[in-house]
Write a protein that holds these residues in place. Structure first.
Motif, mmCIF file in Angstrom:
data_model
loop_
_atom_site.group_PDB
_atom_site.id
_atom_site.type_symbol
_atom_site.label_atom_id
_atom_site.label_comp_id
_atom_site.label_asym_id
_atom_site.label_seq_id
_atom_site.Cartn_x
_atom_site.Cartn_y
_atom_site.Cartn_z
ATOM 1 N N ALA A 151 0.827 -1.211 0.000
ATOM 2 C CA ALA A 151 0.000 0.000 0.000
ATOM 3 C C ALA A 151 0.857 1.256 0.000
ATOM 4 N N SER A 152 1.915 1.282 0.807
ATOM 5 C CA SER A 152 2.741 2.492 0.867
ATOM 6 C C SER A 152 3.401 2.777 -0.478
ATOM 7 N N ALA A 153 3.715 1.705 -1.228
ATOM 8 C CA ALA A 153 4.325 1.882 -2.553
ATOM 9 C C ALA A 153 3.336 2.436 -3.565
ATOM 10 N N GLN A 154 2.030 2.287 -3.301
ATOM 11 C CA GLN A 154 1.010 2.791 -4.217
ATOM 12 C C GLN A 154 0.671 4.257 -3.967
ATOM 13 N N VAL A 155 1.159 4.807 -2.872
ATOM 14 C CA VAL A 155 0.894 6.215 -2.571
ATOM 15 C C VAL A 155 1.817 7.079 -3.438
ATOM 16 N N PRO A 156 1.283 7.978 -4.240
ATOM 17 C CA PRO A 156 2.141 8.833 -5.060
ATOM 18 C C PRO A 156 2.887 9.839 -4.204
ATOM 19 N N GLY A 157 4.068 10.245 -4.690
ATOM 20 C CA GLY A 157 4.838 11.236 -3.970
ATOM 21 C C GLY A 157 4.169 12.601 -4.020
ATOM 22 N N PRO A 158 4.525 13.493 -3.089
ATOM 23 C CA PRO A 158 5.574 13.293 -2.090
ATOM 24 C C PRO A 158 5.120 12.561 -0.843
ATOM 25 N N GLY A 159 3.797 12.444 -0.619
ATOM 26 C CA GLY A 159 3.353 11.753 0.580
ATOM 27 C C GLY A 159 1.858 11.543 0.590
ATOM 28 N N GLY A 160 1.401 10.688 1.498
ATOM 29 C CA GLY A 160 -0.013 10.396 1.633
ATOM 30 C C GLY A 160 -0.201 9.168 2.494
ATOM 31 N N VAL A 161 -1.455 8.789 2.691
ATOM 32 C CA VAL A 161 -1.796 7.650 3.530
ATOM 33 C C VAL A 161 -2.804 6.781 2.801
ATOM 34 N N LEU A 162 -2.580 5.489 2.792
ATOM 35 C CA LEU A 162 -3.514 4.530 2.204
ATOM 36 C C LEU A 162 -3.727 3.400 3.199
#
Length: 335
Positions: A98-109
């Motif tokens: 899931a963390s790899a699917q979050v686009p940069g620069p940041g976010g939460v999934l």
């Protein structure tokens, strides 16, 4: 990027945090400290990631894991100027995917436990955390392009394609199965600085100056980390590929240049260099300890105390203007 919160009965409990690439190690350590404010169970994954077990944190912060992820982002941005990508799921694999699917620069999934397999299914097989490029290529050759297709193939078939243990692991993870716990782990208890010579070096003064520069680098790194070294290891590399390495312990844990230099010079003397042509060397501080936990010996040596005051002043200058603006005269001449 965020997802909606999930019901308490389906709360995912594993958080995977990705920092920006090439994040300086001191800043990475500060991110780890922020994570320990959320949960005591933090597993460092150097150089730029970490796992957090949220079960205990949920009892204190409440069941909204999405809120915890956003709280972490606010803290790292406001305190460190660093944005992070956060994946939250029922297992290490789901959270890391899931963390790899979050686009940069940041976010939460956040991926709810009951929906993990469905969420994984449409992803490219190469996106499944733990699947390497060669494994993905092999699966593609047999028409397995998504995680859902991988989950639909019998585990025995996946084992034949990828090998026994690797196949079993991939088949389980494609189905959202991953029993691995988050194991508390700090960064490795060592710190290493290195240098390479542009040409094969015999000059004793040049070698001694380069070693002194490594001492200064290592001392500053340890002090910025808030750590001390109990031992030093000196590694020398020679033309032709030969090497030499020796470790000795300090009389007491230290991160001060004077103490590190004295032992580093003894290690160099022990190498007995005569006609050896050096191509590079490394100095490693080992068996590290938190500086706050090391007993400070009372010193009546006024000269040493003056050097420690000067060392602290030089650290402040380096922090403000850069590491190369001040240092021992020998290293200035060598540069």
């Amino acid at each position: 990027m965020t997802t909606e919160a999930v019901p308490a009965r389906e709360v995912p409990t594993v958080m995977h945090v990705r920092c920006p690439d090439r994040l300086p190690e001191p800043t990475y350590r500060q991110v780890l400290e922020e994570l320990t404010e959320l949960s005591p169970v933090v597993q460092a994954l150097p150089p730029s990631a970490a796992l957090v077990e949220l079960k205990g944190a949920l009892r204190y912060h409440g069941p909204d894991t999405l809120r915890l992820g956003e709280m972490l982002r606010v803290r790292t941005i406001s305190r460190l100027g660093v944005d992070v990508r956060v994946g939250i799921g029922p297992t290490v694999t789901v959270a890391a995917t899931a963390s790899a699917q979050v686009p940069g620069p940041g976010g939460v999934l956040a991926v709810p436990p009951g929906r993990a397999a469905d969420w994984l299914a449409p992803l490219p097989v190469r996106a499944l955390h733990g699947i390497g490029p060669r494994q993905a290529e092999t699966l593609h050759e047999y028409g397995i392009h998504t995680v859902g297709l991988l989950a639909a193939v019998s585990p025995a078939t996946v084992q034949r394609l990828l090998g026994g243990q690797a196949g079993r692991t991939a088949a389980d993870r494609a189905r959202g199965i991953d029993p691995r716990p988050v194991v508390p782990r700090a960064l490795p208890a060592s710190a290493t600085v290195r240098c390479a010579f542009d040409r094969h070096t015999l000059d004793g003064a040049a070698v001694r100056a380069a070693l002194l520069d490594l001492v200064v680098q290592l001392g500053r790194l340890l002090r910025r980390r808030g750590q001390t070294a109990r031992a030093l290891t000196l590694t020398l590399r020679f033309a032709g590929g030969a090497g030499w390495e020796k470790t000795r312990r300090l009389t007491e844990p230290s991160a001060h240049d004077d103490d590190l230099r004295t032992l580093a010079y003894r290690l160099m003397d022990a190498a007995g260099l005569q006609r050896g042509r050096l191509t590079g060397m490394a100095l490693k501080g080992e068996d590290l300890a938190d500086a706050d936990r090391v007993a400070q010996q009372i010193s009546l040596d006024t000269a040493r105390e003056a050097r420690l005051v000067a060392e602290a002043a030089m650290d402040r200058i380096r922090d403000k203007f850069g590491p190369g603006v001040i240092g021992p005269a020998a290293t200035r001449r060598a540069s």
